[in-house]
Design a protein around this motif. Structure first.
Motif, PDB file in Angstrom:
ATOM      1  N   UNK A 442       0.821  -1.223   0.000  1.00 10.03           N
ATOM      2  CA  UNK A 442       0.000   0.000   0.000  1.00 10.03           C
ATOM      3  C   UNK A 442       0.852   1.269   0.000  1.00 10.03           C
ATOM      4  N   UNK A 445       4.011   3.338  -4.765  1.00  4.63           N
ATOM      5  CA  UNK A 445       3.316   4.103  -5.803  1.00  4.63           C
ATOM      6  C   UNK A 445       4.099   3.972  -7.100  1.00  4.63           C
ATOM      7  N   UNK A 456      -7.556   0.171  -3.379  1.00  7.48           N
ATOM      8  CA  UNK A 456      -7.492   1.319  -2.462  1.00  7.48           C
ATOM      9  C   UNK A 456      -7.617   2.588  -3.311  1.00  7.48           C
ATOM     10  N   UNK A 459     -12.187   5.339  -5.127  1.00  3.87           N
ATOM     11  CA  UNK A 459     -13.214   6.384  -5.205  1.00  3.87           C
ATOM     12  C   UNK A 459     -12.777   7.549  -6.092  1.00  3.87           C
TER      13      UNK A 459
ATOM     14  N   UNK B   2      -3.395  13.919  -8.565  1.00  7.12           N
ATOM     15  CA  UNK B   2      -4.563  13.050  -8.425  1.00  7.12           C
ATOM     16  C   UNK B   2      -4.606  12.416  -7.037  1.00  7.12           C
ATOM     17  N   UNK B   3      -3.449  11.957  -6.577  1.00  9.02           N
ATOM     18  CA  UNK B   3      -3.373  11.317  -5.263  1.00  9.02           C
ATOM     19  C   UNK B   3      -2.494  12.179  -4.361  1.00  9.02           C
ATOM     20  N   UNK B   4      -3.110  12.702  -3.300  1.00  6.23           N
ATOM     21  CA  UNK B   4      -2.380  13.637  -2.449  1.00  6.23           C
ATOM     22  C   UNK B   4      -1.538  12.898  -1.430  1.00  6.23           C
ATOM     23  N   UNK B   5      -0.341  13.360  -1.236  1.00  5.63           N
ATOM     24  CA  UNK B   5       0.527  12.729  -0.255  1.00  5.63           C
ATOM     25  C   UNK B   5       0.073  13.068   1.147  1.00  5.63           C
ATOM     26  N   UNK B   9      -9.026  10.285   1.729  1.00  6.49           N
ATOM     27  CA  UNK B   9     -10.382  10.666   1.333  1.00  6.49           C
ATOM     28  C   UNK B   9     -11.319  10.422   2.520  1.00  6.49           C
ATOM     29  N   UNK B  11     -13.918   8.593   2.599  1.00  2.00           N
ATOM     30  CA  UNK B  11     -14.223   7.163   2.675  1.00  2.00           C
ATOM     31  C   UNK B  11     -13.117   6.430   3.448  1.00  2.00           C
ATOM     32  N   UNK B  12     -11.879   6.767   3.111  1.00  2.23           N
ATOM     33  CA  UNK B  12     -10.752   6.117   3.797  1.00  2.23           C
ATOM     34  C   UNK B  12     -10.764   6.443   5.289  1.00  2.23           C
ATOM     35  N   UNK B 141      -1.237   8.423   4.700  1.00  3.25           N
ATOM     36  CA  UNK B 141      -1.793   7.932   3.439  1.00  3.25           C
ATOM     37  C   UNK B 141      -1.724   6.398   3.395  1.00  3.25           C
ATOM     38  N   UNK B 142      -0.601   5.862   3.836  1.00  2.31           N
ATOM     39  CA  UNK B 142      -0.449   4.404   3.875  1.00  2.31           C
ATOM     40  C   UNK B 142      -1.460   3.797   4.842  1.00  2.31           C
ATOM     41  N   UNK B 145      -4.863   3.749   3.229  1.00  6.65           N
ATOM     42  CA  UNK B 145      -5.008   2.712   2.196  1.00  6.65           C
ATOM     43  C   UNK B 145      -5.064   1.325   2.819  1.00  6.65           C
ATOM     44  N   UNK B 146      -4.287   1.160   3.887  1.00 12.12           N
ATOM     45  CA  UNK B 146      -4.325  -0.130   4.610  1.00 12.12           C
ATOM     46  C   UNK B 146      -5.736  -0.398   5.122  1.00 12.12           C
ATOM     47  N   UNK B 148      -8.477   0.520   3.924  1.00  7.64           N
ATOM     48  CA  UNK B 148      -9.417   0.120   2.866  1.00  7.64           C
ATOM     49  C   UNK B 148      -9.320  -1.366   2.559  1.00  7.64           C
ATOM     50  N   UNK B 149      -8.157  -1.948   2.793  1.00 11.29           N
ATOM     51  CA  UNK B 149      -8.010  -3.397   2.576  1.00 11.29           C
ATOM     52  C   UNK B 149      -8.485  -4.150   3.820  1.00 11.29           C
ATOM     53  N   UNK B 150      -8.003  -3.701   4.981  1.00 15.52           N
ATOM     54  CA  UNK B 150      -8.300  -4.428   6.226  1.00 15.52           C
ATOM     55  C   UNK B 150      -9.787  -4.401   6.568  1.00 15.52           C
TER      56      UNK B 150
END
Lengths: 500, 366
Positions: A442, A445, A456, A459, B2-5, B9, B11-12, B141-142, B145-146, B148-150
């Motif tokens: 995760x 990048x 992940x 959205x 697009x993906x902010x460091x 989000x 949702x996350x 950020x990590x 994202x984690x 969202x999987x877990x």
């Protein structure tokens, strides 16, 4: 820079190619009195004899002798006169740079210097020995085109262009490798590619500083986001249809001269589970296949570790009958469970490596004979239990179900993290190992895209990318382009007509 | 870009919050609630859930007074003066470290008892602490994202098993329904609040939102979802075990073990449940490690985040080793009644009042 003296220029050029036995040069006198000298140089076998003889040398020797241009014209500007009347090929350019000349000769072009001109003509005559367009060997598809990339970069760009007949398909040509001067073609659709991705890609290739780039693998490694990661960060394919599909998704294909593979960026984990024939067949069966592939990926990483955790720490999790059978089979085995797993795994890795190095038919036979005989003998000798043999074989077979070898290699190494964790701490260790891998995944990048996208951060593109992951939606349902592309309209413009 | 460091989000953030809260006390909550209220256990969990949503509203409102790019410490220093802000930062960092110690100790104890009887307690805690710190060092950020999987690995099987478990429950165990007075329900709900350890993280996580529009309502939805899961878990567990639930140390694990999953071939399902619990516990320890170290860094304003994580990890591990494990439940309650209540209600309330007063003053000046 070239001087106005032909002799001096020749001396300078020949000094660069001193000791090069394949360097061919010839001085040809032309003009009414044959008092104007032209000098032609090239490398043997890198040039097309047809072009050289038919469009350059015969023109110069025959045509200009038979109908020579006016002496005053030829004296005034020899090189221009030759360019206009002496060479019948369109692909030529002028230069006044000795380095460029040398580089062109090494690439298979022919250099022509004439009279007292301080410029030279570079005539495109390159034609290198090649094996032609063959069929794909490492990415075999049940259905779909059979052609594969070859070592000649120009053939490869042609194979892609044949599939995308769009003027927006651009080919940016770069050179990398101080000594190899390898040509690299960066192909993309300028309407779809994200400018940041393209810029980053060109910058990374431009930053390559190495003696030679001998294969696309060099570019892959030297442009990777994270050199510590065992997971591939660029897709490598030998299939032009796959490269074309990637370009149509707004991704960038990189072709390297002398390499029969294309590199595609950006690449995320889900792209490594996609094969080109996924899109050529019915969506139901391909969705099923996709699911199998993901399951295979999980098994390739987790199966040995899970077995160790259950066998060593939590045998009560296993159904009683199976647990008895496993215990009975393990009774005669002198090694601990970890050694058993590692022993069989090592045997399998040896077979795999030996199978690759040996010539085709022998390699295949070695795989079958070695696998059967060693496995059977190891069980009969009581060195390993049958269940371990099944576990290791299943793990290996699972690896083969994944279309990309580079991902399989990453998974092959990752499984040892889980094996170590499970061996030390059972189920807890299994999950700790899995978490470590997950954290690595995760946090990775590629060109700014999360490696686990769209699982992940899906959205960001309204979860539309999910339609091409664990399952594959019908083609007409995958309207929105993947995240890699700029949003410039849908890729499917109308749904198929439904019969009443 | 697009993906902010280092941003997440909405949702996350929801998923992260749900995992953080869920991991804390779920295995023991039905027992604790039943010990207090008998068959009215689910009622106090329900009220606790509603109270948690109100607290989430309060914490979310306090977050609205953060300026763009401002952390909790920065905002507290601006709204409540520098020394107070720094002191609050130190206190919440300490509180999170306490949480970490207590959760790790509880985790080590359960794993020791259910999964690894021979493995030393400190090894279990050290391994979990190490992997949580490693994840924390990778940034928010990590973590997002984690989550969202877990989230799916933890919740889908958990809810699936509990839905299946409903086939074998006796709902008569839950009647009479209102056997407890409203006053006792409120008192019980307040006591059960210690199961919502991760709630105060709302105060700290808001600066990491990629978009802050409607963030508060989304976080409240997350808390409500977890509240519903907890109520559902308590109802099913009590309906299955009845009054005997008070004698079970980890009723949720026992519930998993005794649920018959059609076609399943795994003998000990509690071990499987432990797997989900390992992951949710990782989420809360990781969350506490991340925020305790980053708040400390915000207060001291020097050095790299990873150094603070390493220092916090050493402190937490030392405390885990020195702690008397018999006292864990008492300590959890103690931390909850002191620092917990302060950061869940008092601090956000003061920040809201101060922020509102400043806004009014500014408007008047204009």
């Amino acid at each position: 820079m070239l001087s106005k003296s032909l002799d001096e220029n020749i001396k300078q050029l020949e000094s660069l190619f001193e000791g090069c036995g394949d360097f061919v040069k010839r001085m040809i006198p032309i003009g009414e009195n044959r008092d104007i000298k032209i000098y032609v140089a090239y490398i043997d076998m890198l040039v097309s004899r047809n072009i050289l003889d038919g469009h350059v040398l015969s023109q110069l020797m025959l045509f200009m002798w038979q109908t020579p241009p006016k002496p005053e014209a030829i004296k005034r500007d020899t090189l221009n006169t030759i360019r206009d009347s002496g060479v019948t090929t369109a692909d030529l350019r002028e230069t006044d740079n000795m380095g460029e000349m040398a580089s062109a000769i090494l690439s298979g072009d022919t250099v022509l210097m004439a009279g007292d001109s301080d410029r030279a003509l570079i005539i495109a005559t390159r034609e290198m020995p090649n094996r032609g367009v063959g069929s794909a060997e490492t990415e075999v598809a049940v259905q779909g085109p059979k052609d594969a990339f070859t070592e000649i970069m120009r053939f490869n760009t042609m194979l892609v262009r044949r599939r995308i007949k769009d003027t927006h398909l651009k080919v940016k040509q770069l050179v990398a490798g101080k000594r190899s001067q390898t040509s690299i073609a960066v192909m993309y659709l300028d309407e779809l590619v994200r400018p940041q991705v393209l810029e980053e890609c060109l910058n990374r290739i431009g930053a390559i500083d190495i003696d030679a780039v001998l294969d696309v693998g060099y570019v892959e490694q030297l442009t990777a986001d994270n050199w510590m990661s065992v997971f591939p960060q660029a897709e490598i394919t030998e299939r032009p249809d796959k490269a074309s599909a990637a370009i149509l998704e707004g991704r960038v294909a990189i072709l390297v001269d002398n390499s029969p593979f294309a590199m595609i960026v950006p690449a995320t984990l889900s792209t490594f589970f996609q094969a080109s024939d996924d899109y050529y067949q019915n969506w139901q069966i391909m969705s099923f296949t996709r699911f199998i592939r993901y399951a295979a990926g999980l098994m390739a990483v987790c199966l040995p570790g899970l077995y160790l955790a259950c066998a060593l720490y939590h045998p009560s999790m296993i159904p009683t009958l199976l647990a008895y059978k496993m215990a009975a089979a393990r009774q005669a085995v002198p090694f601990p469970a970890l050694a058993e797993i590692m022993l069989m795994d090592l045997a399998f890795e040896l077979l795999r490596e030996a199978g690759i190095r040996l010539p085709g038919p022998i390699g295949n036979s070695l795989g079958i004979v070695g696998g059967l005989i060693i496995g059977q003998s190891a069980v009969e000798a009581g060195l390993v239990s049958p269940i371990v043999l099944i576990i290791v074989a299943l793990t290996a077979i699972s690896g083969f179900a994944i279309p990309h070898v580079s991902l399989v290699n990453g998974l092959r190494l990752s499984k040892y993290v889980i094996i170590a964790g499970s061996w030390l701490l059972g189920l807890l260790g299994f999950w700790i190992g899995a978490l470590v891998l997950l954290i690595r995944l995760v946090s990775l990048k590629t060109y700014g895209f999360p490696y686990l996208f769209p699982f992940v951060a899906g959205e960001v593109n309204d979860y539309s990318d999910i339609k091409d992951t664990l399952f594959r939606a019908p083609l007409f349902k995958m309207k929105k382009r993947p995240i890699f592309a700029k949003s410039v309209g849908d890729r499917v413009h109308a749904e198929p007509h439904e019969k009443e | 870009m697009l993906f902010l460091n280092n941003k997440a989000s909405a949702r996350q953030m929801q998923m992260l919050l749900m995992l953080d809260i869920f991991g804390a006390g779920i295995v023991m909550l039905p027992r604790k609630a039943a010990q207090y209220a008998g068959n009215g256990a689910w009622l106090i969990v329900l009220v606790m859930g509603i109270a948690a949503a109100l607290i989430a509203f309060l914490l979310g409102t306090a977050g609205k007074y953060y300026r763009e790019g401002e952390s909790f410490v920065d905002a507290a220093q601006r709204l409540l003066s520098k020394p107070v802000g720094a002191a609050l930062g130190l206190l919440i960092s300490l509180k999170l470290m306490f949480n970490c110690v207590l959760e790790l100790s509880r985790f080590g104890g359960v794993v020791n008892e259910k999964l690894l009887r021979q493995t030393p307690f400190w090894v279990i805690c050290a391994v979990m602490l190490a992997v949580s710190s490693y994840a924390a060092s990778k940034g928010y950020e990590t973590r997002a994202r984690l989550a969202q999987v877990l989230f799916y690995i933890v919740f889908v099987p958990f809810i699936f098993v509990f839905v299946l478990a409903m086939r074998d429950v006796e709902f008569e165990n839950l009647v009479p329904m209102m056997s407890i007075s409203p006053g006792d329900i409120l008192k019980g709900a307040a006591q059960m609040g210690s199961s919502l350890t991760g709630l105060e993280l709302i105060l700290l996580c808001q600066p990491y939102a990629a978009k802050r529009v409607a963030l508060r309502s989304k976080l409240i939805h997350a808390v409500l979802f977890i509240g519903c899961v907890m109520v559902f878990t308590t109802i099913v567990t009590y309906a299955r075990f009845g009054e005997t639930i008070t004698q079970l140390k980890y009723p949720v694990l026992d519930m998993m073990d005794t649920t018959d999953i059609p076609g399943a071939f795994i003998e000990r399902q509690d071990a499987l449940m432990m797997s989900f619990w390992i992951l949710s516990n990782f989420a809360i320890v990781n969350g506490c490690m991340f925020f305790s170290s980053i708040v400390l860094k915000d207060v001291i304003k020097k050095g790299r985040h990873s150094i603070y994580i390493a220092a916090s990890a050493v402190a937490v591990f030392a405390a885990v080793c020195l702690l008397n494990h018999e006292d864990i439940d008492r300590l959890i309650d103690m931390v909850y009644y002191t620092l917990g209540a302060g950061f869940l209600v008092i601090v956000p309330l003061i920040m809201i009042i101060s922020g509102a007063a400043r806004a009014t003053r500014k408007a008047a000046m204009r």
